[in-house]
Write a protein that holds these residues in place. Structure first.
Motif, PDB file in Angstrom:
ATOM      1  N   ILE A 144     -23.434  19.886 -10.317  1.00 10.95           N
ATOM      2  CA  ILE A 144     -24.555  19.399  -9.513  1.00 10.95           C
ATOM      3  C   ILE A 144     -24.825  17.927  -9.849  1.00 10.95           C
ATOM      4  O   ILE A 144     -25.066  17.583 -11.007  1.00 10.95           O
ATOM      5  CB  ILE A 144     -25.824  20.232  -9.765  1.00 10.95           C
ATOM      6  CG1 ILE A 144     -25.573  21.698  -9.415  1.00 10.95           C
ATOM      7  CG2 ILE A 144     -26.996  19.690  -8.945  1.00 10.95           C
ATOM      8  CD1 ILE A 144     -26.728  22.611  -9.770  1.00 10.95           C
ATOM      9  N   ARG A 156     -26.921  15.934  -7.524  1.00 11.33           N
ATOM     10  CA  ARG A 156     -28.191  15.522  -6.935  1.00 11.33           C
ATOM     11  C   ARG A 156     -28.877  16.736  -6.326  1.00 11.33           C
ATOM     12  O   ARG A 156     -28.220  17.647  -5.824  1.00 11.33           O
ATOM     13  CB  ARG A 156     -27.954  14.451  -5.863  1.00 11.33           C
ATOM     14  CG  ARG A 156     -29.210  13.912  -5.193  1.00 11.33           C
ATOM     15  CD  ARG A 156     -28.897  12.616  -4.449  1.00 11.33           C
ATOM     16  NE  ARG A 156     -27.899  12.803  -3.395  1.00 11.33           N
ATOM     17  CZ  ARG A 156     -28.199  13.120  -2.125  1.00 11.33           C
ATOM     18  NH1 ARG A 156     -29.457  13.298  -1.768  1.00 11.33           N
ATOM     19  NH2 ARG A 156     -27.232  13.239  -1.233  1.00 11.33           N
ATOM     20  N   GLU A 209     -32.007  17.804  -3.601  1.00 12.11           N
ATOM     21  CA  GLU A 209     -32.847  17.261  -2.539  1.00 12.11           C
ATOM     22  C   GLU A 209     -33.778  18.344  -1.995  1.00 12.11           C
ATOM     23  O   GLU A 209     -33.358  19.479  -1.765  1.00 12.11           O
ATOM     24  CB  GLU A 209     -31.966  16.730  -1.402  1.00 12.11           C
ATOM     25  CG  GLU A 209     -32.730  16.166  -0.227  1.00 12.11           C
ATOM     26  CD  GLU A 209     -31.809  15.727   0.895  1.00 12.11           C
ATOM     27  OE1 GLU A 209     -31.845  14.535   1.250  1.00 12.11           O
ATOM     28  OE2 GLU A 209     -31.052  16.569   1.411  1.00 12.11           O
ATOM     29  N   ARG A 228     -31.520  21.642  -1.409  1.00 13.26           N
ATOM     30  CA  ARG A 228     -30.076  21.436  -1.267  1.00 13.26           C
ATOM     31  C   ARG A 228     -29.527  20.844  -2.553  1.00 13.26           C
ATOM     32  O   ARG A 228     -30.081  19.878  -3.094  1.00 13.26           O
ATOM     33  CB  ARG A 228     -29.782  20.508  -0.087  1.00 13.26           C
ATOM     34  CG  ARG A 228     -28.267  20.272   0.151  1.00 13.26           C
ATOM     35  CD  ARG A 228     -28.045  19.543   1.458  1.00 13.26           C
ATOM     36  NE  ARG A 228     -28.413  20.407   2.577  1.00 13.26           N
ATOM     37  CZ  ARG A 228     -28.755  19.945   3.782  1.00 13.26           C
ATOM     38  NH1 ARG A 228     -28.797  18.641   4.004  1.00 13.26           N
ATOM     39  NH2 ARG A 228     -29.067  20.780   4.753  1.00 13.26           N
ATOM     40  N   LEU A 229     -28.428  21.431  -3.020  1.00  8.27           N
ATOM     41  CA  LEU A 229     -27.744  20.976  -4.225  1.00  8.27           C
ATOM     42  C   LEU A 229     -26.466  20.257  -3.809  1.00  8.27           C
ATOM     43  O   LEU A 229     -25.585  20.857  -3.186  1.00  8.27           O
ATOM     44  CB  LEU A 229     -27.413  22.165  -5.129  1.00  8.27           C
ATOM     45  CG  LEU A 229     -28.571  23.090  -5.506  1.00  8.27           C
ATOM     46  CD1 LEU A 229     -28.062  24.292  -6.303  1.00  8.27           C
ATOM     47  CD2 LEU A 229     -29.638  22.344  -6.289  1.00  8.27           C
ATOM     48  N   PHE A 230     -26.389  18.972  -4.125  1.00  5.03           N
ATOM     49  CA  PHE A 230     -25.190  18.185  -3.840  1.00  5.03           C
ATOM     50  C   PHE A 230     -24.376  18.047  -5.118  1.00  5.03           C
ATOM     51  O   PHE A 230     -24.926  17.883  -6.201  1.00  5.03           O
ATOM     52  CB  PHE A 230     -25.567  16.791  -3.338  1.00  5.03           C
ATOM     53  CG  PHE A 230     -26.253  16.769  -2.010  1.00  5.03           C
ATOM     54  CD1 PHE A 230     -25.526  16.708  -0.838  1.00  5.03           C
ATOM     55  CD2 PHE A 230     -27.642  16.792  -1.939  1.00  5.03           C
ATOM     56  CE1 PHE A 230     -26.164  16.662   0.397  1.00  5.03           C
ATOM     57  CE2 PHE A 230     -28.287  16.751  -0.720  1.00  5.03           C
ATOM     58  CZ  PHE A 230     -27.545  16.691   0.460  1.00  5.03           C
ATOM     59  N   GLY A 231     -23.063  18.067  -4.979  1.00  2.99           N
ATOM     60  CA  GLY A 231     -22.222  17.874  -6.139  1.00  2.99           C
ATOM     61  C   GLY A 231     -20.762  17.921  -5.783  1.00  2.99           C
ATOM     62  O   GLY A 231     -20.362  17.529  -4.682  1.00  2.99           O
ATOM     63  N   SER A 232     -19.964  18.415  -6.714  1.00  2.00           N
ATOM     64  CA  SER A 232     -18.524  18.540  -6.485  1.00  2.00           C
ATOM     65  C   SER A 232     -18.062  19.899  -6.975  1.00  2.00           C
ATOM     66  O   SER A 232     -18.612  20.454  -7.933  1.00  2.00           O
ATOM     67  CB  SER A 232     -17.768  17.434  -7.211  1.00  2.00           C
ATOM     68  OG  SER A 232     -17.959  17.539  -8.618  1.00  2.00           O
ATOM     69  N   PRO A 291     -16.151  17.015  -2.855  1.00  2.00           N
ATOM     70  CA  PRO A 291     -17.580  17.044  -2.531  1.00  2.00           C
ATOM     71  C   PRO A 291     -17.988  18.421  -2.006  1.00  2.00           C
ATOM     72  O   PRO A 291     -17.250  19.058  -1.258  1.00  2.00           O
ATOM     73  CB  PRO A 291     -17.707  15.975  -1.430  1.00  2.00           C
ATOM     74  CG  PRO A 291     -16.549  15.069  -1.654  1.00  2.00           C
ATOM     75  CD  PRO A 291     -15.431  15.945  -2.134  1.00  2.00           C
ATOM     76  N   ALA A 292     -19.185  18.860  -2.413  1.00  2.00           N
ATOM     77  CA  ALA A 292     -19.660  20.181  -2.009  1.00  2.00           C
ATOM     78  C   ALA A 292     -21.177  20.187  -2.020  1.00  2.00           C
ATOM     79  O   ALA A 292     -21.813  19.343  -2.650  1.00  2.00           O
ATOM     80  CB  ALA A 292     -19.117  21.262  -2.950  1.00  2.00           C
ATOM     81  N   GLU A 293     -21.748  21.139  -1.285  1.00  2.00           N
ATOM     82  CA  GLU A 293     -23.193  21.295  -1.297  1.00  2.00           C
ATOM     83  C   GLU A 293     -23.544  22.758  -1.062  1.00  2.00           C
ATOM     84  O   GLU A 293     -22.799  23.509  -0.439  1.00  2.00           O
ATOM     85  CB  GLU A 293     -23.859  20.411  -0.255  1.00  2.00           C
ATOM     86  CG  GLU A 293     -23.465  20.713   1.184  1.00  2.00           C
ATOM     87  CD  GLU A 293     -24.128  19.764   2.161  1.00  2.00           C
ATOM     88  OE1 GLU A 293     -24.969  20.241   2.954  1.00  2.00           O
ATOM     89  OE2 GLU A 293     -23.813  18.554   2.110  1.00  2.00           O
ATOM     90  N   THR A 312     -27.136  25.149  -0.084  1.00  2.00           N
ATOM     91  CA  THR A 312     -28.536  25.139   0.333  1.00  2.00           C
ATOM     92  C   THR A 312     -29.169  26.490   0.069  1.00  2.00           C
ATOM     93  O   THR A 312     -28.531  27.533   0.266  1.00  2.00           O
ATOM     94  CB  THR A 312     -28.654  24.795   1.826  1.00  2.00           C
ATOM     95  OG1 THR A 312     -28.062  23.519   2.051  1.00  2.00           O
ATOM     96  CG2 THR A 312     -30.112  24.745   2.260  1.00  2.00           C
TER      97      THR A 312
END
Length: 425
Positions: free
Chosen positions: A280, A282, A284, A291-295, A300-302, A304
């Motif tokens: 993770i 970032r 938001e 929403r979890l942004f990351g890799s 890249p992946a996210e 929700t």
């Protein structure tokens, strides 16, 4: 059994002799320390931020411990209680956190020899030497500790910090830096089937973490799923596999071993969707979710969710100790001599070597971190470990070096441990 190298007995000058030992925190280990000090006739004061004992345990009181009653009751505390007619519950049964409070910790805190010395509603905000910051050395060891609280100040001859780590969870972010503060991000071990049922029913919950608190929450969410249509459960972990939970078939703490098997079964049947290798970067807040942004595996992946449960473990709050000379390991933030014994890269909680006052010693003479806080960010802490810590330290404070140095600690053999509150006890 292990005999430790002798350390000079504590210096108790006339100036310090009339002062109490100050215990920070009225949880299981703090109250055990009070029992040991009372038993040895050493004056003490317990400072507790909450309005009653074991406030952190109360928050996860719906969760069952891994250890049986025989392993979660301090021997000296038991003797003091039994002298009043108290009877320990069935020794071989594991209590819930709430049972631990109702049937043991609250009666212990109510003993006249302890109750008269506990100050509730006194949150500790700082510890120092009277009239000294950490840079001053002259006559430091003979100077009383000054403990500052929201209710005033108290002087002490020694300080045992048993305040725990439950109020300072690790960040969701893989960097460890703070994420956003949002009501839809839950603390570890929410009461999914009890007081927080309506919050989770029919929602998509993402549980972040690979430890036992995550496993407990996943199991509760699957049970809720059966009665609440639309309830979705996703399990997000940083590594390729949740070895800390799943590799516990050899665990002598049966309750802990069974957690991994149940979670694996739920993943296999599709009740829990597992997303592994997710870092993770970032977090938001959305109008109706998180929403979890990351890799994931470098791409890249996210993800929700309606609710995110942060079960990533805990860290010690060291801010109140800025003016105390501590010696902490750079990695796990545990006392430097203890850290190699509990390094999660080397040891499981069943292979922790015996340790007592010597391994918990800091450059600040008479100051000790005990209980979960002594483990810093290291793996699963068992109450039996904390009880042995305070037994050894109390013997040292009494000048009984022979007893303080004979540290005996027998822990159940285990699989891999996890760094979380759900791995406690």
């Amino acid at each position: 059994m292990s005999t430790l190298t002798l350390t000079p007995r504590p210096r108790v000058t006339d100036r310090l002799a009339t002062l109490p030992v100050v215990i920070i925190g009225a949880g299981p280990v703090g109250l055990a320390a009070a029992a040991h000090l009372a038993d040895r006739g050493i004056a003490f004061t317990v400072l507790e931020a909450a309005s009653g004992p074991a406030a952190a345990v109360q928050r996860w009181g719906h969760t069952r411990l891994f250890s049986a009653w025989r392993e979660v009751v301090d021997p000296v505390a038991r003797r003091l209680l039994e002298a009043t007619g108290w009877t320990m519950p069935a020794a071989g049964r594991a209590p819930s956190g709430r049972e631990l409070i109702d049937d043991y910790l609250r009666p212990l805190a109510a003993l006249p020899r302890i109750a008269a010395h506990v100050r509730y509603g006194a949150r500790v905000t700082g510890v120092a030497r009277q009239g000294m910051d950490r840079t001053r050395s002259a006559d430091r060891e003979n100077t009383p500790f000054l403990v500052h609280t929201t209710e005033g100040e108290i002087l002490g001859r020694a300080v045992l910090d048993a305040s725990g780590t439950y109020d300072t969870p690790n960040s969701l972010l893989s960097t460890g830096l703070p994420a956003i503060d949002d009501a839809r991000i839950s603390h570890a071990l929410p009461d999914v089937l009890g007081r927080e049922r309506e919050r989770f029913a029919g929602q998509h919950t993402v549980v972040v973490g690979a430890g036992h608190s995550a496993a407990n929450t996943l199991i509760s969410l699957v049970r809720l799923q059966r009665d609440a249509p639309g309830t979705r459960v996703t399990w997000l972990i940083r590594n390729a596999g949740a070895v800390r939970v799943s590799s516990s078939v050899d665990d002598e703490l049966i309750g802990r071993a069974q957690l991994g098997a149940r979670v694996d079964r739920y993943v296999e049947t599709g009740a829990v969707e597992k997303v592994d290798s997710f870092e993770i970067g970032r977090v938001e807040a959305l109008p109706h979710g998180i929403r979890l942004f990351g890799s994931r595996s470098g791409d890249p992946a996210e993800v929700t969710a309606d609710i995110v449960v942060n079960a990533t473990g805990f860290r010690p709050d060291l801010a109140p100790l800025r003016e105390i000379r501590t010696d902490l390991d750079a990695v796990v933030e545990a006392p430097r001599l203890l850290a190699p014994l509990i390094d999660p890269n080397v040891h499981s909680c069943g292979t922790v070597e015996p340790h007592g006052f010597r391994e918990l010693t800091h450059p600040e003479h008479g100051f000790f971190l005990v209980g979960m806080k002594s483990y810093g960010r290291a793996p699963t802490f068992l109450l039996a470990t904390g009880y042995e810590q305070v037994r050894s330290i109390t013997a040292w404070l009494a000048g009984d070096l022979a007893s303080a140095s004979r540290v005996e600690l027998t822990l159940p053999a285990t699989g891999v441990c996890s760094t979380d509150a759900g791995g406690c006890c």
